[in-house]
Write a protein that holds these residues in place. Structure first.
Motif, PDB file in Angstrom:
ATOM      1  N   UNK A 182      11.351 -92.610  30.723  1.00 43.35           N
ATOM      2  CA  UNK A 182      12.148 -93.047  29.565  1.00 43.35           C
ATOM      3  C   UNK A 182      13.247 -92.017  29.314  1.00 43.35           C
ATOM      4  N   UNK A 183      14.305 -92.451  28.629  1.00 42.50           N
ATOM      5  CA  UNK A 183      15.416 -91.529  28.387  1.00 42.50           C
ATOM      6  C   UNK A 183      15.670 -91.330  26.899  1.00 42.50           C
ATOM      7  N   UNK A 184      16.007 -90.086  26.571  1.00 45.78           N
ATOM      8  CA  UNK A 184      16.339 -89.687  25.205  1.00 45.78           C
ATOM      9  C   UNK A 184      17.679 -88.959  25.274  1.00 45.78           C
ATOM     10  N   UNK A 195       9.901 -88.287  30.651  1.00 43.40           N
ATOM     11  CA  UNK A 195      11.019 -88.449  29.724  1.00 43.40           C
ATOM     12  C   UNK A 195      12.182 -87.598  30.211  1.00 43.40           C
ATOM     13  N   UNK A 196      13.386 -88.188  30.242  1.00 42.73           N
ATOM     14  CA  UNK A 196      14.598 -87.451  30.589  1.00 42.73           C
ATOM     15  C   UNK A 196      15.424 -87.247  29.324  1.00 42.73           C
ATOM     16  N   UNK A 250      18.460 -96.531  26.762  1.00 47.11           N
ATOM     17  CA  UNK A 250      17.896 -95.287  26.224  1.00 47.11           C
ATOM     18  C   UNK A 250      16.879 -95.619  25.131  1.00 47.11           C
ATOM     19  N   UNK A 251      15.822 -94.835  25.066  1.00 46.68           N
ATOM     20  CA  UNK A 251      14.780 -95.073  24.057  1.00 46.68           C
ATOM     21  C   UNK A 251      15.041 -94.300  22.769  1.00 46.68           C
ATOM     22  N   UNK A 252      15.987 -93.348  22.825  1.00 45.21           N
ATOM     23  CA  UNK A 252      16.270 -92.569  21.625  1.00 45.21           C
ATOM     24  C   UNK A 252      17.601 -91.878  21.702  1.00 45.21           C
ATOM     25  N   UNK A 253      18.061 -91.410  20.529  1.00 47.26           N
ATOM     26  CA  UNK A 253      19.364 -90.759  20.431  1.00 47.26           C
ATOM     27  C   UNK A 253      19.299 -89.765  19.296  1.00 47.26           C
TER      28      UNK A 253
END
Length: 202
Positions: A78-80, A51-52, A99-102
């Motif tokens: 995956x990116x957050x 995860x980044x 992006x998978x999240x914010x």
């Protein structure tokens, strides 16, 4: 299983604080840190990050661009997005980029760790207040070209300078600026830039 993390933020103090918090979790390990968006993909690949955690505003490439690059070239990571700038337009653009999240940086440490775990598990995580605001504000009314011209205008350039930088005629630049001013409900191009920035459309 330990989740391997990459932290990307141009502020070393913020990176250090995030790393210290996340390393306290028994199942999380920070394996790489970078201060530029254009270093994210290579570092994620070299460190085999899962995860980044990406800031939005970074030199080289912003976090949204870095999320898109990760999805395109190193989808194992995956990116957050973790940012101070909780703007609704940023949220929409980040999710569109892959992006998978914010979440915002004032998220409590235990919630941030939980967000990392959920993103790693393939779930989507979004700050609830920002999600509501994003629905209220709606999508950006700007076309890609209008957005590009406003980005150049944000640097304070003249119409001639914007035209040269954007490879457009001066008349076309004026048309795009006029359209962007109308769509944002602004009176001037400076106000159009401010409104677009406040909404995360730039």
């Amino acid at each position: 299983m330990t989740i391997r993390l990459l932290l990307a933020d141009d502020q070393a103090l913020v990176r250090g604080a995030l790393a210290a918090l996340l390393d306290l979790e028994p199942d999380l390990e920070v394996v790489a840190q970078v201060g530029r968006g254009d270093e994210v993909v290579a570092s994620a690949r070299d460190a085999r990050a899962d995860v980044a955690l990406l800031d939005v505003e970074m030199p080289g490439l912003d976090g949204i661009g870095a999320a898109a690059a990760l999805r395109r070239t190193y989808p194992d990571c995956r990116s957050l997005i973790v940012t101070t700038f909780g703007r609704p337009g940023y949220l929409r653009r980040a999710l569109d980029a892959g992006a998978s999240g914010f979440v915002v940086k004032d998220t409590p440490a235990e919630q941030l760790a939980d967000a990392v775990r959920r993103v790693h598990a393939g779930l989507r995580v979004v700050d609830p207040d920002l999600a509501v605001e994003s629905l209220t504000v709606g999508e950006s009314p700007l076309t890609e070209r209008e957005r590009d011209v406003l980005l150049h205008a944000a640097d304070g350039g003249t119409v001639a300078e914007i035209a040269k930088a954007a490879f457009l005629s001066e008349g076309t630049v004026r048309n795009y600026l006029s359209s962007a001013i109308g769509k944002t409900g602004a009176r001037t191009r400076a106000e159009a830039v401010r409104i677009a920035q406040d909404n995360g459309w730039l």
